[in-house]
Design a protein around this motif. Sequence first.
Motif, PDB file in Angstrom:
ATOM      1  N   ASP A   1       0.822  -1.214   0.000  1.00 43.64           N
ATOM      2  CA  ASP A   1       0.000   0.000   0.000  1.00 43.64           C
ATOM      3  C   ASP A   1       0.853   1.260   0.000  1.00 43.64           C
ATOM      4  OD1 ASP A   1      -2.517  -1.364   2.267  1.00 43.64           O
ATOM      5  OD2 ASP A   1      -2.265  -1.596   0.111  1.00 43.64           O
ATOM      6  N   ALA A   2       2.092   1.138   0.435  1.00 43.02           N
ATOM      7  CA  ALA A   2       2.978   2.299   0.528  1.00 43.02           C
ATOM      8  C   ALA A   2       3.623   2.652  -0.810  1.00 43.02           C
ATOM      9  CB  ALA A   2       4.070   2.026   1.563  1.00 43.02           C
ATOM     10  N   TRP A   3       3.575   1.765  -1.795  1.00 41.34           N
ATOM     11  CA  TRP A   3       4.348   1.958  -3.020  1.00 41.34           C
ATOM     12  C   TRP A   3       4.061   3.278  -3.727  1.00 41.34           C
ATOM     13  CZ3 TRP A   3       8.603   1.534  -5.272  1.00 41.34           C
ATOM     14  CH2 TRP A   3       8.751   1.748  -6.634  1.00 41.34           C
ATOM     15  N   ALA A   4       2.814   3.639  -3.919  1.00 40.39           N
ATOM     16  CA  ALA A   4       2.495   4.863  -4.677  1.00 40.39           C
ATOM     17  C   ALA A   4       3.125   6.090  -4.012  1.00 40.39           C
ATOM     18  CB  ALA A   4       0.989   5.040  -4.811  1.00 40.39           C
ATOM     19  N   ALA A   5       3.014   6.194  -2.697  1.00 39.79           N
ATOM     20  CA  ALA A   5       3.588   7.339  -1.992  1.00 39.79           C
ATOM     21  C   ALA A   5       5.109   7.315  -2.053  1.00 39.79           C
ATOM     22  CB  ALA A   5       3.120   7.355  -0.537  1.00 39.79           C
ATOM     23  N   VAL A   6       5.704   6.144  -1.869  1.00 45.15           N
ATOM     24  CA  VAL A   6       7.163   6.017  -1.917  1.00 45.15           C
ATOM     25  C   VAL A   6       7.670   6.338  -3.317  1.00 45.15           C
ATOM     26  CG1 VAL A   6       9.069   4.362  -1.766  1.00 45.15           C
ATOM     27  CG2 VAL A   6       7.319   4.400   0.008  1.00 45.15           C
ATOM     28  N   ARG A   7       7.010   5.812  -4.335  1.00 44.17           N
ATOM     29  CA  ARG A   7       7.399   6.076  -5.730  1.00 44.17           C
ATOM     30  C   ARG A   7       7.362   7.571  -6.028  1.00 44.17           C
ATOM     31  NH1 ARG A   7       2.869   4.392  -9.040  1.00 44.17           N
ATOM     32  NH2 ARG A   7       2.196   6.412  -8.291  1.00 44.17           N
ATOM     33  N   ASP A   8       6.258   8.229  -5.678  1.00 42.19           N
ATOM     34  CA  ASP A   8       6.108   9.651  -5.987  1.00 42.19           C
ATOM     35  C   ASP A   8       7.127  10.513  -5.238  1.00 42.19           C
ATOM     36  OD1 ASP A   8       4.030   8.898  -7.622  1.00 42.19           O
ATOM     37  OD2 ASP A   8       2.453   9.496  -6.223  1.00 42.19           O
ATOM     38  N   ARG A   9       7.328  10.233  -3.967  1.00 47.12           N
ATOM     39  CA  ARG A   9       8.292  11.020  -3.187  1.00 47.12           C
ATOM     40  C   ARG A   9       9.725  10.758  -3.659  1.00 47.12           C
ATOM     41  NH1 ARG A   9       6.474  13.763   1.353  1.00 47.12           N
ATOM     42  NH2 ARG A   9       4.354  13.267   1.953  1.00 47.12           N
ATOM     43  N   THR A  10      10.025   9.510  -4.004  1.00 46.01           N
ATOM     44  CA  THR A  10      11.364   9.190  -4.497  1.00 46.01           C
ATOM     45  C   THR A  10      11.636   9.944  -5.795  1.00 46.01           C
ATOM     46  OG1 THR A  10      11.340   7.011  -3.472  1.00 46.01           O
ATOM     47  CG2 THR A  10      12.878   7.325  -5.298  1.00 46.01           C
ATOM     48  N   ALA A  11      10.676   9.940  -6.704  1.00 42.81           N
ATOM     49  CA  ALA A  11      10.845  10.651  -7.975  1.00 42.81           C
ATOM     50  C   ALA A  11      11.072  12.136  -7.727  1.00 42.81           C
ATOM     51  CB  ALA A  11       9.625  10.438  -8.871  1.00 42.81           C
ATOM     52  N   ARG A  12      10.317  12.720  -6.786  1.00 43.04           N
ATOM     53  CA  ARG A  12      10.492  14.134  -6.477  1.00 43.04           C
ATOM     54  C   ARG A  12      11.869  14.424  -5.887  1.00 43.04           C
ATOM     55  NH1 ARG A  12       6.010  15.206  -2.797  1.00 43.04           N
ATOM     56  NH2 ARG A  12       4.759  13.587  -3.686  1.00 43.04           N
ATOM     57  N   LEU A  13      12.321  13.558  -4.993  1.00 37.66           N
ATOM     58  CA  LEU A  13      13.631  13.771  -4.372  1.00 37.66           C
ATOM     59  C   LEU A  13      14.755  13.679  -5.399  1.00 37.66           C
ATOM     60  CD1 LEU A  13      13.125  11.804  -1.047  1.00 37.66           C
ATOM     61  CD2 LEU A  13      13.483  14.267  -1.278  1.00 37.66           C
ATOM     62  N   PHE A  14      14.672  12.704  -6.301  1.00 29.10           N
ATOM     63  CA  PHE A  14      15.722  12.558  -7.315  1.00 29.10           C
ATOM     64  C   PHE A  14      15.652  13.665  -8.359  1.00 29.10           C
ATOM     65  CE2 PHE A  14      16.538   8.411  -5.579  1.00 29.10           C
ATOM     66  CZ  PHE A  14      17.870   8.194  -5.878  1.00 29.10           C
ATOM     67  N   ALA A  15      14.447  14.116  -8.705  1.00 30.19           N
ATOM     68  CA  ALA A  15      14.289  15.140  -9.745  1.00 30.19           C
ATOM     69  C   ALA A  15      14.743  16.510  -9.262  1.00 30.19           C
ATOM     70  CB  ALA A  15      12.838  15.198 -10.189  1.00 30.19           C
ATOM     71  N   ARG A  16      14.566  16.779  -7.994  1.00 29.37           N
ATOM     72  CA  ARG A  16      14.974  18.056  -7.405  1.00 29.37           C
ATOM     73  C   ARG A  16      14.457  19.253  -8.212  1.00 29.37           C
ATOM     74  NH1 ARG A  16      20.895  17.631  -7.078  1.00 29.37           N
ATOM     75  NH2 ARG A  16      20.831  19.560  -5.912  1.00 29.37           N
ATOM     76  N   GLY A  17      13.158  19.175  -8.578  1.00 31.85           N
ATOM     77  CA  GLY A  17      12.520  20.302  -9.248  1.00 31.85           C
ATOM     78  C   GLY A  17      12.566  20.276 -10.765  1.00 31.85           C
TER      79      GLY A  17
ATOM     80  N   ALA B   1      11.314  18.873 -14.105  1.00 36.31           N
ATOM     81  CA  ALA B   1      10.149  18.122 -14.580  1.00 36.31           C
ATOM     82  C   ALA B   1      10.542  16.951 -15.482  1.00 36.31           C
ATOM     83  CB  ALA B   1       9.182  19.048 -15.306  1.00 36.31           C
ATOM     84  N   GLU B   2      11.497  17.175 -16.376  1.00 36.97           N
ATOM     85  CA  GLU B   2      11.930  16.105 -17.286  1.00 36.97           C
ATOM     86  C   GLU B   2      12.577  14.958 -16.501  1.00 36.97           C
ATOM     87  OE1 GLU B   2      15.143  15.815 -20.836  1.00 36.97           O
ATOM     88  OE2 GLU B   2      13.703  17.489 -20.969  1.00 36.97           O
ATOM     89  N   ARG B   3      13.395  15.328 -15.557  1.00 35.08           N
ATOM     90  CA  ARG B   3      14.051  14.304 -14.727  1.00 35.08           C
ATOM     91  C   ARG B   3      13.019  13.565 -13.872  1.00 35.08           C
ATOM     92  NH1 ARG B   3      19.194  15.386 -10.725  1.00 35.08           N
ATOM     93  NH2 ARG B   3      19.559  13.210 -10.233  1.00 35.08           N
ATOM     94  N   HIS B   4      11.997  14.273 -13.399  1.00 34.34           N
ATOM     95  CA  HIS B   4      10.925  13.656 -12.617  1.00 34.34           C
ATOM     96  C   HIS B   4      10.249  12.552 -13.421  1.00 34.34           C
ATOM     97  CE1 HIS B   4       6.873  13.403 -10.763  1.00 34.34           C
ATOM     98  NE2 HIS B   4       7.578  13.477  -9.647  1.00 34.34           N
ATOM     99  N   THR B   5       9.944  12.844 -14.679  1.00 36.31           N
ATOM    100  CA  THR B   5       9.317  11.855 -15.556  1.00 36.31           C
ATOM    101  C   THR B   5      10.234  10.651 -15.743  1.00 36.31           C
ATOM    102  OG1 THR B   5       8.098  13.598 -16.696  1.00 36.31           O
ATOM    103  CG2 THR B   5       8.336  11.497 -17.866  1.00 36.31           C
ATOM    104  N   ALA B   6      11.528  10.893 -15.934  1.00 34.72           N
ATOM    105  CA  ALA B   6      12.495   9.800 -16.105  1.00 34.72           C
ATOM    106  C   ALA B   6      12.598   8.949 -14.842  1.00 34.72           C
ATOM    107  CB  ALA B   6      13.866  10.366 -16.481  1.00 34.72           C
ATOM    108  N   GLU B   7      12.576   9.590 -13.682  1.00 35.23           N
ATOM    109  CA  GLU B   7      12.660   8.850 -12.421  1.00 35.23           C
ATOM    110  C   GLU B   7      11.411   8.003 -12.205  1.00 35.23           C
ATOM    111  OE1 GLU B   7      15.304   8.400 -10.797  1.00 35.23           O
ATOM    112  OE2 GLU B   7      16.494  10.015 -11.662  1.00 35.23           O
ATOM    113  N   LEU B   8      10.229   8.557 -12.516  1.00 37.21           N
ATOM    114  CA  LEU B   8       8.996   7.774 -12.406  1.00 37.21           C
ATOM    115  C   LEU B   8       9.057   6.544 -13.311  1.00 37.21           C
ATOM    116  CD1 LEU B   8       6.178  10.480 -12.227  1.00 37.21           C
ATOM    117  CD2 LEU B   8       6.819   8.829 -10.443  1.00 37.21           C
ATOM    118  N   ALA B   9       9.588   6.706 -14.519  1.00 40.25           N
ATOM    119  CA  ALA B   9       9.715   5.579 -15.440  1.00 40.25           C
ATOM    120  C   ALA B   9      10.656   4.519 -14.873  1.00 40.25           C
ATOM    121  CB  ALA B   9      10.205   6.061 -16.804  1.00 40.25           C
ATOM    122  N   ARG B  10      11.766   4.938 -14.303  1.00 38.94           N
ATOM    123  CA  ARG B  10      12.716   3.991 -13.716  1.00 38.94           C
ATOM    124  C   ARG B  10      12.077   3.261 -12.527  1.00 38.94           C
ATOM    125  NH1 ARG B  10      17.605   6.797 -13.217  1.00 38.94           N
ATOM    126  NH2 ARG B  10      18.219   5.880 -15.168  1.00 38.94           N
TER     127      ARG B  10
END
Length: 145
Positions: free
Chosen positions: A8-24, A26-35
């Motif tokens: 149940d935690a995956w969606a929140a962990v995935r979204d927060r992880t993508a945000r932390l790696f993207a650091r603002g 947007a293109e990197r955020h999309t790439a992190e979500l894909a990974r």
Amino acid sequence: MVQAVGTDAWAAVRDRTARLFARGDAERHTAELARLEETARELTDQADCSTALVRWESSWRARWEMLLDSLPEAELPLFAVGLMQMISSAGQRAGSTSISAGDHGLAVSGDVSIRAESGSLAGGVVAVEGGVSLADPFEGRSRPQ
């Protein structure tokens, strides 16, 4: 983070992880979500995912270490807050899931205390997701002679 896949935690962990790696970015955020989705897909599509789990845990551990090493010191406090929010969110969601135990087992969501009285012996076999803390059984009491 990889341990959250399929929970149940995956969606929140995935979204927060993508945000932390993207650091603002947007293109990197999309790439992190894909990974992250690739990670989840590979771990959920295989009947025996132990090899994939080891590979993805190792890969993400290295990525987290590189990210933390690359952050300017001034950004570390704010990044730490985001990381703690992700961990807290995952823990809250994990705490809301059901737990179970087999025959002669004990399933607990919370703390367990096993105590021996009057010099007797007490023990337990523990399978833990998270950490274990062992306390002195004689804390605050005199030890038997």
